[in-house]
Design a protein around this motif. Sequence first.
Motif, PDB file in Angstrom:
ATOM      1  N   ARG A 108       0.337  -1.590   0.138  1.00 54.30           N
ATOM      2  CA  ARG A 108      -0.061  -0.214  -0.091  1.00 54.30           C
ATOM      3  C   ARG A 108       0.744   1.102  -0.103  1.00 54.30           C
ATOM      4  NH1 ARG A 108      -1.171  -2.719   4.618  1.00 54.30           N
ATOM      5  NH2 ARG A 108      -3.272  -4.361   4.197  1.00 54.30           N
ATOM      6  N   TYR A 109       0.449   2.300  -0.096  1.00 51.23           N
ATOM      7  CA  TYR A 109       0.939   3.480   0.031  1.00 51.23           C
ATOM      8  C   TYR A 109       0.828   4.124   0.593  1.00 51.23           C
ATOM      9  CZ  TYR A 109       3.428   3.103  -5.100  1.00 51.23           C
ATOM     10  OH  TYR A 109       3.999   2.310  -6.035  1.00 51.23           O
ATOM     11  N   ARG A 110       0.218   3.609   1.843  1.00 43.55           N
ATOM     12  CA  ARG A 110      -0.395   4.633   3.156  1.00 43.55           C
ATOM     13  C   ARG A 110       0.793   5.323   4.087  1.00 43.55           C
ATOM     14  NH1 ARG A 110      -5.169   1.195   5.360  1.00 43.55           N
ATOM     15  NH2 ARG A 110      -3.743  -0.154   5.360  1.00 43.55           N
ATOM     16  N   SER A 111       1.772   4.301   4.091  1.00 48.61           N
ATOM     17  CA  SER A 111       2.815   4.266   4.495  1.00 48.61           C
ATOM     18  C   SER A 111       4.228   4.013   4.608  1.00 48.61           C
ATOM     19  CB  SER A 111       2.815   3.138   6.278  1.00 48.61           C
ATOM     20  OG  SER A 111       3.965   3.823   6.446  1.00 48.61           O
ATOM     21  N   TRP A 112       5.316   4.892   4.633  1.00 52.31           N
ATOM     22  CA  TRP A 112       6.906   4.816   3.731  1.00 52.31           C
ATOM     23  C   TRP A 112       6.951   3.135   4.788  1.00 52.31           C
ATOM     24  CZ3 TRP A 112       8.544   6.070  -0.785  1.00 52.31           C
ATOM     25  CH2 TRP A 112       8.186   7.125  -1.439  1.00 52.31           C
ATOM     26  N   SER A 113       6.469   3.209   5.862  1.00 52.99           N
ATOM     27  CA  SER A 113       7.694   1.780   6.264  1.00 52.99           C
ATOM     28  C   SER A 113       6.613  -0.186   5.796  1.00 52.99           C
ATOM     29  CB  SER A 113       7.296   1.685   7.573  1.00 52.99           C
ATOM     30  OG  SER A 113       5.246   1.744   8.663  1.00 52.99           O
ATOM     31  N   GLU A 114       5.465   0.326   5.213  1.00 54.04           N
ATOM     32  CA  GLU A 114       4.940  -1.027   5.009  1.00 54.04           C
ATOM     33  C   GLU A 114       5.866  -1.695   3.257  1.00 54.04           C
ATOM     34  OE1 GLU A 114       0.841  -0.371   4.226  1.00 54.04           O
ATOM     35  OE2 GLU A 114       0.799  -0.525   6.907  1.00 54.04           O
ATOM     36  N   HIS A 115       7.156  -1.854   3.369  1.00 52.22           N
ATOM     37  CA  HIS A 115       7.717  -2.310   2.180  1.00 52.22           C
ATOM     38  C   HIS A 115       7.711  -3.842   2.216  1.00 52.22           C
ATOM     39  CE1 HIS A 115       9.081   0.860  -0.099  1.00 52.22           C
ATOM     40  NE2 HIS A 115       9.060   1.430   1.123  1.00 52.22           N
ATOM     41  N   LEU A 116       8.386  -4.659   1.542  1.00 54.55           N
ATOM     42  CA  LEU A 116       8.261  -6.362   1.426  1.00 54.55           C
ATOM     43  C   LEU A 116       9.913  -6.773   0.920  1.00 54.55           C
ATOM     44  CD1 LEU A 116       5.590  -6.416  -1.088  1.00 54.55           C
ATOM     45  CD2 LEU A 116       5.702  -6.617   1.780  1.00 54.55           C
ATOM     46  N   ALA A 117      10.074  -7.522   2.013  1.00 51.07           N
ATOM     47  CA  ALA A 117      11.209  -8.060   1.456  1.00 51.07           C
ATOM     48  C   ALA A 117      11.377  -9.334   0.564  1.00 51.07           C
ATOM     49  CB  ALA A 117      12.059  -8.751   2.115  1.00 51.07           C
ATOM     50  N   PHE A 118      12.827  -9.585  -0.649  1.00 51.82           N
ATOM     51  CA  PHE A 118      12.554 -10.658  -1.527  1.00 51.82           C
ATOM     52  C   PHE A 118      13.034 -12.046  -0.737  1.00 51.82           C
ATOM     53  CE2 PHE A 118      12.375  -7.191  -4.269  1.00 51.82           C
ATOM     54  CZ  PHE A 118      10.924  -8.122  -5.159  1.00 51.82           C
ATOM     55  N   LEU A 119      11.997 -12.616  -0.456  1.00 53.82           N
ATOM     56  CA  LEU A 119      12.661 -14.465   0.309  1.00 53.82           C
ATOM     57  C   LEU A 119      13.727 -15.465  -0.612  1.00 53.82           C
ATOM     58  CD1 LEU A 119      10.809 -15.246   3.575  1.00 53.82           C
ATOM     59  CD2 LEU A 119      13.137 -14.121   3.427  1.00 53.82           C
ATOM     60  N   GLU A 120      14.090 -15.894  -0.959  1.00 53.13           N
ATOM     61  CA  GLU A 120      14.906 -16.944  -1.707  1.00 53.13           C
ATOM     62  C   GLU A 120      15.110 -18.236  -1.436  1.00 53.13           C
ATOM     63  OE1 GLU A 120      17.166 -16.169  -5.993  1.00 53.13           O
ATOM     64  OE2 GLU A 120      18.840 -17.229  -3.848  1.00 53.13           O
ATOM     65  N   PHE A 121      14.122 -19.734  -1.048  1.00 54.43           N
ATOM     66  CA  PHE A 121      14.683 -20.093  -0.805  1.00 54.43           C
ATOM     67  C   PHE A 121      15.729 -20.994  -1.780  1.00 54.43           C
ATOM     68  CE2 PHE A 121      11.229 -19.234   1.386  1.00 54.43           C
ATOM     69  CZ  PHE A 121      10.985 -19.312   2.757  1.00 54.43           C
ATOM     70  N   THR A 122      17.613 -21.787  -1.499  1.00 56.84           N
ATOM     71  CA  THR A 122      17.807 -22.465  -1.800  1.00 56.84           C
ATOM     72  C   THR A 122      17.534 -24.278  -1.541  1.00 56.84           C
ATOM     73  OG1 THR A 122      19.047 -20.991  -2.001  1.00 56.84           O
ATOM     74  CG2 THR A 122      19.935 -23.169  -2.565  1.00 56.84           C
ATOM     75  N   LEU A 123      17.442 -25.223  -2.449  1.00 61.86           N
ATOM     76  CA  LEU A 123      16.391 -26.330  -1.787  1.00 61.86           C
ATOM     77  C   LEU A 123      18.010 -26.920  -2.062  1.00 61.86           C
ATOM     78  CD1 LEU A 123      12.989 -26.376  -3.827  1.00 61.86           C
ATOM     79  CD2 LEU A 123      14.113 -25.982  -1.745  1.00 61.86           C
ATOM     80  N   ASN A 124      17.797 -28.490  -1.927  1.00 61.76           N
ATOM     81  CA  ASN A 124      19.263 -29.494  -1.115  1.00 61.76           C
ATOM     82  C   ASN A 124      19.438 -29.517  -2.803  1.00 61.76           C
ATOM     83  OD1 ASN A 124      19.268 -28.984   1.275  1.00 61.76           O
ATOM     84  ND2 ASN A 124      18.175 -30.785   1.865  1.00 61.76           N
ATOM     85  N   ASP A 125      18.661 -29.236  -3.734  1.00 58.99           N
ATOM     86  CA  ASP A 125      19.049 -29.539  -4.812  1.00 58.99           C
ATOM     87  C   ASP A 125      19.721 -28.998  -5.994  1.00 58.99           C
ATOM     88  OD1 ASP A 125      16.754 -28.703  -5.367  1.00 58.99           O
ATOM     89  OD2 ASP A 125      15.522 -30.576  -6.627  1.00 58.99           O
ATOM     90  N   GLY A 126      19.927 -27.037  -5.048  1.00 63.93           N
ATOM     91  CA  GLY A 126      19.899 -26.192  -5.543  1.00 63.93           C
ATOM     92  C   GLY A 126      18.950 -25.309  -6.726  1.00 63.93           C
ATOM     93  N   GLU A 127      17.000 -26.057  -6.566  1.00 62.65           N
ATOM     94  CA  GLU A 127      16.473 -25.246  -7.233  1.00 62.65           C
ATOM     95  C   GLU A 127      16.491 -24.083  -6.638  1.00 62.65           C
ATOM     96  OE1 GLU A 127      11.825 -25.606  -7.897  1.00 62.65           O
ATOM     97  OE2 GLU A 127      12.889 -27.549  -7.645  1.00 62.65           O
ATOM     98  N   ARG A 128      15.642 -22.810  -7.202  1.00 62.69           N
ATOM     99  CA  ARG A 128      14.798 -21.449  -5.808  1.00 62.69           C
ATOM    100  C   ARG A 128      14.183 -21.291  -5.796  1.00 62.69           C
ATOM    101  NH1 ARG A 128      21.011 -17.835  -7.395  1.00 62.69           N
ATOM    102  NH2 ARG A 128      22.051 -20.033  -5.345  1.00 62.69           N
ATOM    103  N   VAL A 129      13.507 -20.920  -4.630  1.00 62.04           N
ATOM    104  CA  VAL A 129      11.893 -20.664  -5.105  1.00 62.04           C
ATOM    105  C   VAL A 129      11.837 -19.661  -4.195  1.00 62.04           C
ATOM    106  CG1 VAL A 129      11.345 -23.130  -5.294  1.00 62.04           C
ATOM    107  CG2 VAL A 129      11.834 -22.141  -3.347  1.00 62.04           C
ATOM    108  N   ALA A 130      11.154 -19.076  -4.668  1.00 63.10           N
ATOM    109  CA  ALA A 130      10.915 -16.975  -3.641  1.00 63.10           C
ATOM    110  C   ALA A 130       9.355 -17.269  -3.547  1.00 63.10           C
ATOM    111  CB  ALA A 130      11.393 -15.852  -4.926  1.00 63.10           C
ATOM    112  N   THR A 131       9.396 -15.480  -2.790  1.00 65.07           N
ATOM    113  CA  THR A 131       7.784 -15.907  -2.356  1.00 65.07           C
ATOM    114  C   THR A 131       8.446 -14.271  -1.607  1.00 65.07           C
ATOM    115  OG1 THR A 131       5.762 -16.225  -0.543  1.00 65.07           O
ATOM    116  CG2 THR A 131       7.871 -16.672   0.667  1.00 65.07           C
ATOM    117  N   LEU A 132       7.192 -13.071  -1.069  1.00 60.84           N
ATOM    118  CA  LEU A 132       7.943 -12.137  -0.503  1.00 60.84           C
ATOM    119  C   LEU A 132       7.484 -12.219   0.642  1.00 60.84           C
ATOM    120  CD1 LEU A 132       5.816 -10.133  -3.462  1.00 60.84           C
ATOM    121  CD2 LEU A 132       8.376  -9.895  -2.651  1.00 60.84           C
TER     122      LEU A 132
END
Length: 177
Positions: A108-132
Amino acid sequence: MDARLLPQAEFDNVHFFRTFTLLILIALGAFTLTKLAAGAIAVVSPVPLVLLALGGRFVVEWRRLARCRPAFIDNEELVLCGLRSHRQIPLRSIQSVRSRHSLFMVRRYRSWSEHLAFLEFTLNDGERVATLAESGVLEFPAGAGTLKAVEAAILAAKMKGQRQQGDADGGSAAGQR
């Protein structure tokens, strides 16, 4: 600590504001180009260079967001949800978690503090999946609370898996004696 990963409804907000931010950047770019053509500002002045840097960062975040899917942790599994697929990944098969800041991807643009981070998970087989995940603007590392909670859940799942494996190995060794 709880992992504050974004559900599908919040992802829809992010996509909406991503498009809104793109329109603002296009308008600023068009305005800058008209001023450049009219000779009001120089090509090497700070305005076009800063706008170019912002546009480059926006492209990087757009590509990162394209790989992200809504997620939550349930029963020692990372559940990735999507419009076309649903995937469950055991936490003990995650090798590492990394977070990155976002400048433009907000809910939202209501607050400057409501940003997001990208989380990247690296699996044992090297595959990468991501979420927020939720994050403050100046929080370091990005999404620090969620990152710690996810890492703790992964560690707990790995420890539990090792204990179960040890019990299974001990039980079969005792049965052989």
